[in-house]
Design an enzyme around this catalytic site. Structure first.
Site, PDB file in Angstrom:
ATOM      1  N   LYS A  34       0.842  -1.202   0.000  1.00  0.00           N
ATOM      2  CA  LYS A  34       0.000   0.000   0.000  1.00  0.00           C
ATOM      3  C   LYS A  34       0.881   1.258   0.000  1.00  0.00           C
ATOM      4  O   LYS A  34       2.103   1.170   0.197  1.00  0.00           O
ATOM      5  CB  LYS A  34      -0.940  -0.013   1.199  1.00  0.00           C
ATOM      6  CG  LYS A  34      -0.247  -0.091   2.528  1.00  0.00           C
ATOM      7  CD  LYS A  34      -1.255  -0.300   3.636  1.00  0.00           C
ATOM      8  CE  LYS A  34      -0.520  -0.479   4.949  1.00  0.00           C
ATOM      9  NZ  LYS A  34      -1.287  -0.113   6.100  1.00  0.00           N
ATOM     10  N   TYR A 256      15.574  30.465   5.420  1.00  0.00           N
ATOM     11  CA  TYR A 256      14.373  31.118   5.953  1.00  0.00           C
ATOM     12  C   TYR A 256      14.434  31.263   7.464  1.00  0.00           C
ATOM     13  O   TYR A 256      14.855  30.339   8.163  1.00  0.00           O
ATOM     14  CB  TYR A 256      13.130  30.302   5.607  1.00  0.00           C
ATOM     15  CG  TYR A 256      12.712  30.424   4.167  1.00  0.00           C
ATOM     16  CD1 TYR A 256      12.372  31.664   3.622  1.00  0.00           C
ATOM     17  CD2 TYR A 256      12.648  29.299   3.356  1.00  0.00           C
ATOM     18  CE1 TYR A 256      11.983  31.783   2.296  1.00  0.00           C
ATOM     19  CE2 TYR A 256      12.253  29.403   2.026  1.00  0.00           C
ATOM     20  CZ  TYR A 256      11.925  30.649   1.507  1.00  0.00           C
ATOM     21  OH  TYR A 256      11.538  30.743   0.210  1.00  0.00           O
TER      22      TYR A 256
HETATM   23  C1  LIG Z   1      -3.356  -5.099   8.233  1.00  0.00           C
HETATM   24  C2  LIG Z   1      -1.901  -4.868   8.026  1.00  0.00           C
HETATM   25  N1  LIG Z   1      -1.082  -5.911   7.932  1.00  0.00           N
HETATM   26  C3  LIG Z   1       0.239  -5.758   7.739  1.00  0.00           C
HETATM   27  C4  LIG Z   1       0.808  -4.505   7.630  1.00  0.00           C
HETATM   28  C5  LIG Z   1       2.287  -4.374   7.416  1.00  0.00           C
HETATM   29  O1  LIG Z   1       2.914  -3.833   8.530  1.00  0.00           O
HETATM   30  P1  LIG Z   1       4.494  -3.610   8.564  1.00  0.00           P
HETATM   31  O2  LIG Z   1       4.804  -2.610   7.499  1.00  0.00           O
HETATM   32  O3  LIG Z   1       4.749  -3.093   9.923  1.00  0.00           O
HETATM   33  O4  LIG Z   1       5.106  -4.927   8.284  1.00  0.00           O
HETATM   34  C6  LIG Z   1      -0.015  -3.397   7.743  1.00  0.00           C
HETATM   35  C7  LIG Z   1       0.580  -2.053   7.671  1.00  0.00           C
HETATM   36  O5  LIG Z   1       0.228  -1.138   8.331  1.00  0.00           O
HETATM   37  C8  LIG Z   1      -1.399  -3.575   7.931  1.00  0.00           C
HETATM   38  O6  LIG Z   1      -2.235  -2.525   8.027  1.00  0.00           O
END
Ligand SMILES: Cc1ncc(COP(=O)(O)O)c(C=O)c1O
EC number: 5.1.1.1
Length: 371
Positions: A34, A256
């Site tokens: 994501k 700045y």
């Molecule tokens: C439901 C879920 N699983 C797994 C992950 C992966 O987490 P990480 O990046 O800490 O491994 C996330 C990330 O926020 C998540 O929301």
């Protein structure tokens, strides 16, 4: 001279996946991509992970972008659909929603004429109290979904730790106990609990799927840690050129707000990266920047397109030299700590105008997916 760019080391990505698979044993891996693969370029990272068991994204747009890019691996939509009209779109593209409210479950059960039945994940709230069904609803929802014409295969029952980055935190055991209770009544069910921290801390050893995000990109999920300690390698190397070098006298200020004043005659280097590229504006004086094998302190305020570093009275840098903001020589974990944030935020904030250059082995492909 170039403005900000990021080399994305695909060799490191594959190395990290191997480390994750070693750590995970026989468990299946849902790679979390994501937020533009945590800033690393969604489509290209997905294309690289050909043998992954599934890819996790948070938004419908991200899932569809992957399908449009020809990605054929299973895709899991971590927050599920937000509206019923998205259900047929997801079904048509073979995207697996996570169902975390009764509302979503009912919408799926009532959906008519789906192009095909869907695989689904059920999220149970074991203590994070953000998303997830209540424990007492899981068995009924699971049975309803298994009996629905709109669902195919075995739903995966997942939950998410609130404190896995602190393995000794008592909340972890509370969540594990609740999760065990939820799945005990469903012996057939497929299970998933661990993010990166839980995986590397072996917090949930008994469950079928792991869901690593940060570790895939070579970064430690543990406060104070660095990826190297977990046999991980950083994938992103964020860089920019030194576009100006100038001498300033003691007592003169820089940038700045005249926020920094030279305590002695010294040299200042101007690096072509700023908050418009995702470099954190609140980075304090002294935040390290790596130039020619040495760390130099950030001085003055971070601007939209540039930062200033003190090169010292006996400076040896040259115009056009490359500064590394984080990467293999300067851990993003350390920069994040200095800045007062977490590596996740620094990586995700890398802006679209930063070109991503994918490095395959020794070859700079220069494909530069603009993320
Ligand atoms: C439901 C879920 N699983 C797994 C992950 C992966 O987490 P990480 O990046 O800490 O491994 C996330 C990330 O926020 C998540 O929301």
């Amino acid at each position: 001279m170039r403005p900000a760019w990021a080399d994305i080391d695909l060799g490191a990505l594959h190395h990290n996946l191997k480390t994750i698979r070693t750590q995970a044993g026989k468990k299946r891996v849902l790679a979390i991509l994501k937020a533009n693969a945590y800033g690393h370029g969604l489509s290209r990272i997905a294309q690289e992970l050909q043998d992954i068991d599934a890819i996790g994204v948070a938004r419908v747009d991200e899932a569809l972008q992957l399908r449009n890019a020809g990605v054929t691996q299973p895709i899991v939509l971590l927050e599920g659909f937000f509206e019923a009209k998205q259900i047929p779109v997801l079904a048509a593209s073979n995207i697996q929603p996570v169902l975390h409210t009764k509302h979503q479950v009912n919408q799926l059960l009532q959906a008519d004429n789906l192009p095909q039945a869907m695989r689904v994940w059920i999220k149970v709230d074991t203590g994070m109290h953000r998303l997830g069904l209540n424990l007492e609803d899981v068995e009924r929802v699971y049975t309803q979904l298994k009996g629905s014409r709109n669902v195919v295969g075995e739903p995966v029952i997942m939950s998410h730790f609130a404190c896995a980055d602190e393995p000794a935190h008592p909340q972890n055991q509370v969540q594990l106990a609740r999760y065990a209770q939820a799945v005990k009544v469903l012996p057939e069910s497929v299970t998933s609990m661990a993010n990166s921290a839980a995986l590397f801390a072996s917090l949930a050893p008994d469950y079928d799927w792991v869901r690593p995000g940060l570790s895939l990109y070579g970064i430690s999920p543990f406060p104070g840690g660095v990826g190297r300690e977990l046999a991980l390698q950083p994938v992103m190397n964020l860089q920019a050129s030194l576009i100006s070098i100038r001498k300033i006298n003691q007592g003169e200020s820089v940038g700045y707000g005249a926020a920094w004043t030279a305590p002695h005659d010294t040299w200042i280097g101007i690096v072509a990266i700023g908050y418009g590229d995702g470099y954190p504006r609140h980075a304090p004086q002294g935040t390290p920047v790596w130039i020619n094998g040495k760390e130099y302190p950030l001085v003055g305020r971070v601007a939209m397109d540039m930062i200033t570093v003190e090169l010292g009275p006996h400076m040896s840098a040259q115009l056009g030299d490359t500064a590394q903001l984080w990467g293999p020589d300067l851990a993003v974990e350390r920069v994040a700590e200095t800045v007062g944030t977490i590596p996740y935020e620094l990586l995700c904030n890398v802006a679209r105008r930063v070109n991503l250059h994918y490095i395959d082995g020794h070859d700079v492909s220069g494909l530069g997916e603009v993320s």
